[in-house]
Scaffold this active site. Structure first.
Site, PDB file in Angstrom:
ATOM      1  N   TYR A   1       0.928  -1.204  -0.179  1.00  0.00           N
ATOM      2  CA  TYR A   1      -0.024   0.051  -0.011  1.00  0.00           C
ATOM      3  C   TYR A   1       0.893   1.217   0.177  1.00  0.00           C
ATOM      4  O   TYR A   1       0.378   2.310  -0.344  1.00  0.00           O
ATOM      5  CB  TYR A   1      -0.707   0.070   1.158  1.00  0.00           C
ATOM      6  CG  TYR A   1      -1.759  -1.003   1.637  1.00  0.00           C
ATOM      7  CD1 TYR A   1      -2.186  -1.980   0.292  1.00  0.00           C
ATOM      8  CD2 TYR A   1      -2.804  -1.144   2.324  1.00  0.00           C
ATOM      9  CE1 TYR A   1      -3.225  -2.978   0.510  1.00  0.00           C
ATOM     10  CE2 TYR A   1      -3.743  -2.259   2.484  1.00  0.00           C
ATOM     11  CZ  TYR A   1      -3.955  -3.115   1.670  1.00  0.00           C
ATOM     12  OH  TYR A   1      -4.748  -3.998   1.681  1.00  0.00           O
TER      13      TYR A   1
ATOM     14  N   HIS B   1       0.186 -12.001   1.837  1.00  0.00           N
ATOM     15  CA  HIS B   1      -0.761 -11.154   1.052  1.00  0.00           C
ATOM     16  C   HIS B   1      -1.395 -11.767   0.067  1.00  0.00           C
ATOM     17  O   HIS B   1      -2.730 -11.883  -0.091  1.00  0.00           O
ATOM     18  CB  HIS B   1      -0.142  -9.999   0.430  1.00  0.00           C
ATOM     19  CG  HIS B   1      -1.103  -8.806   0.109  1.00  0.00           C
ATOM     20  ND1 HIS B   1      -0.765  -7.558   0.257  1.00  0.00           N
ATOM     21  CD2 HIS B   1      -2.465  -8.727  -0.049  1.00  0.00           C
ATOM     22  CE1 HIS B   1      -1.566  -6.510  -0.120  1.00  0.00           C
ATOM     23  NE2 HIS B   1      -2.870  -7.320  -0.336  1.00  0.00           N
TER      24      HIS B   1
ATOM     25  N   SER C   1      -3.938 -14.161   3.227  1.00  0.00           N
ATOM     26  CA  SER C   1      -4.766 -13.515   2.451  1.00  0.00           C
ATOM     27  C   SER C   1      -5.088 -13.851   1.190  1.00  0.00           C
ATOM     28  O   SER C   1      -4.066 -14.276   0.404  1.00  0.00           O
ATOM     29  CB  SER C   1      -4.440 -11.866   2.431  1.00  0.00           C
ATOM     30  OG  SER C   1      -5.584 -10.913   1.956  1.00  0.00           O
TER      31      SER C   1
ATOM     32  N   GLN D   1      -7.832 -13.093   4.903  1.00  0.00           N
ATOM     33  CA  GLN D   1      -8.340 -11.709   4.660  1.00  0.00           C
ATOM     34  C   GLN D   1      -8.661 -12.059   3.194  1.00  0.00           C
ATOM     35  O   GLN D   1      -7.780 -12.223   2.178  1.00  0.00           O
ATOM     36  CB  GLN D   1      -7.471 -10.877   5.041  1.00  0.00           C
ATOM     37  CG  GLN D   1      -8.323  -9.279   4.404  1.00  0.00           C
ATOM     38  CD  GLN D   1      -7.054  -8.282   4.861  1.00  0.00           C
ATOM     39  OE1 GLN D   1      -7.169  -7.186   3.894  1.00  0.00           O
ATOM     40  NE2 GLN D   1      -6.810  -7.997   6.104  1.00  0.00           N
TER      41      GLN D   1
ATOM     42  N   SER E   1     -12.851  -4.838   0.992  1.00  0.00           N
ATOM     43  CA  SER E   1     -13.718  -4.391   0.265  1.00  0.00           C
ATOM     44  C   SER E   1     -15.189  -4.861   0.558  1.00  0.00           C
ATOM     45  O   SER E   1     -16.010  -5.272  -0.007  1.00  0.00           O
ATOM     46  CB  SER E   1     -13.449  -4.661  -1.351  1.00  0.00           C
ATOM     47  OG  SER E   1     -12.391  -4.145  -1.752  1.00  0.00           O
ATOM     48  N   PRO E   2     -15.593  -4.551   1.904  1.00  0.00           N
ATOM     49  CA  PRO E   2     -16.660  -4.989   2.525  1.00  0.00           C
ATOM     50  C   PRO E   2     -17.998  -4.172   1.942  1.00  0.00           C
ATOM     51  O   PRO E   2     -19.225  -4.770   2.138  1.00  0.00           O
ATOM     52  CB  PRO E   2     -16.586  -4.767   4.099  1.00  0.00           C
ATOM     53  CG  PRO E   2     -15.612  -3.792   4.144  1.00  0.00           C
ATOM     54  CD  PRO E   2     -14.533  -3.897   3.142  1.00  0.00           C
TER      55      PRO E   2
ATOM     56  N   ILE F   1     -15.941   7.724   8.158  1.00  0.00           N
ATOM     57  CA  ILE F   1     -15.516   6.842   9.287  1.00  0.00           C
ATOM     58  C   ILE F   1     -16.785   6.769  10.490  1.00  0.00           C
ATOM     59  O   ILE F   1     -16.638   5.581  10.964  1.00  0.00           O
ATOM     60  CB  ILE F   1     -14.076   7.401   9.799  1.00  0.00           C
ATOM     61  CG1 ILE F   1     -13.178   7.446   8.878  1.00  0.00           C
ATOM     62  CG2 ILE F   1     -13.733   6.784  11.303  1.00  0.00           C
ATOM     63  CD1 ILE F   1     -11.747   8.273   9.194  1.00  0.00           C
TER      64      ILE F   1
END
Length: 273
Positions: A49, A107, A137, A159, A186-187, A235
């Protein structure tokens, strides 16, 4: 603002702040600080990231003790050889300004990933107290089975992309049967939950956002969610999902959504997708 607290899954708060694509350093640091001071206690990042340093600055700026924060990062697919895992994890710790991680993920099961070489490096980090939990993940059941055969330590979490438009029922059942926590990235389906009729109808009935409905659906199915949010309003809205309780009929309506969309599907992703 909400006084509600997320469920905690073996020490991991079931709602966290995701930081994928939060690339502006100052904005990223501020969103992390804001989330922590608002009540979040789970922060998720990754080496790829490019924002671990900003995440660390946000943690340092927040009026929250490090030991009260569940911090996770991920080792990228170019760094999964044994020595590289050790070296890049040390670099992640330095950027994050911490001497330990609550959770370290592999990852993707791709490129330099080799279960027999990669996973023992994570076990060494755990034995040395550098990380507290081992995660993966974007693993499918066959990858998890192999990992559990190699590891002596518990495999804590997987994940993956999960949301009402990609419900991952087979993987959810497998992980539940094998004692692996599922963390949903990405929920909010990259914003597509806002255009879904079922989610919109339920949101209207409760006077909340579709985002809150999606996050409540995940929580009530025993999943952890890490929605990305940068502004204070988003948030706070995501955090307010903790106050929303969906009925069994509402959960069933969401379960029955047959529109399936996968938003994260790189060329190196698992063939089973």
């Amino acid at each position: 603002m909400t006084d509600a607290q997320p469920p905690v899954h073996d020490g991991m708060p079931a709602l966290g702040l995701g930081t994928w694509q939060n690339e502006d350093p100052d904005q990223c640091a501020e969103s992390v600080r804001t989330a922590l001071e608002m009540g979040y206690r789970h922060i998720d990042t990754a080496q790829i990231y490019g924002n671990e340093e900003a995440v660390g600055r946000g943690i340092a700026a927040a009026d929250v003790d490090r030991e009260d924060i569940f911090l996770a990062t991920k080792v990228w697919i170019d760094s999964l050889e044994y020595d590289d895992v050790l070296e890049t994890t040390a670099e992640s710790l330095d950027r994050l300004g911490t001497d330990y991680l609550d959770l370290l993920y592999v990852h993707w099961p791709a490129r330099t990933y080799d279960p027999e070489e990669t996973l023992p490096a994570l076990e060494e980090l755990r034995e040395d107290g550098v990380i507290e939990r081992i995660g993966v993940s974007n693993f499918e059941p066959e990858h998890i089975e192999t990992a559990q055969e190699v590891l002596d330590a518990p495999l804590f979490a997987n994940q993956v992309e999960i949301h009402p438009l990609l419900q991952q029922q087979r993987l959810r059942e497998f992980c539940d049967e094998n004692g692996v926590e599922l963390v949903a990235y990405s929920p909010l389906a990259r914003g597509d939950v806002f255009g879904n009729e079922v989610l919109s109808d339920i949101a209207d009935d409760h006077g909340v956002s579709e985002a809150q409905v999606s996050l409540a659906w995940l929580r009530q199915h025993g999943l952890t969610a890490i929605p990305k949010a940068t502004g204070e309003g988003h948030i706070a809205d995501n955090l307010a999902s903790l106050e929303l309780s969906l009925s069994e009929s509402e959960l069933s309506r969401i379960d029955d959504i047959d529109d399936e969309q996968r938003f994260v599907d790189p060329d190196f992703g698992p063939d089973a997708w």
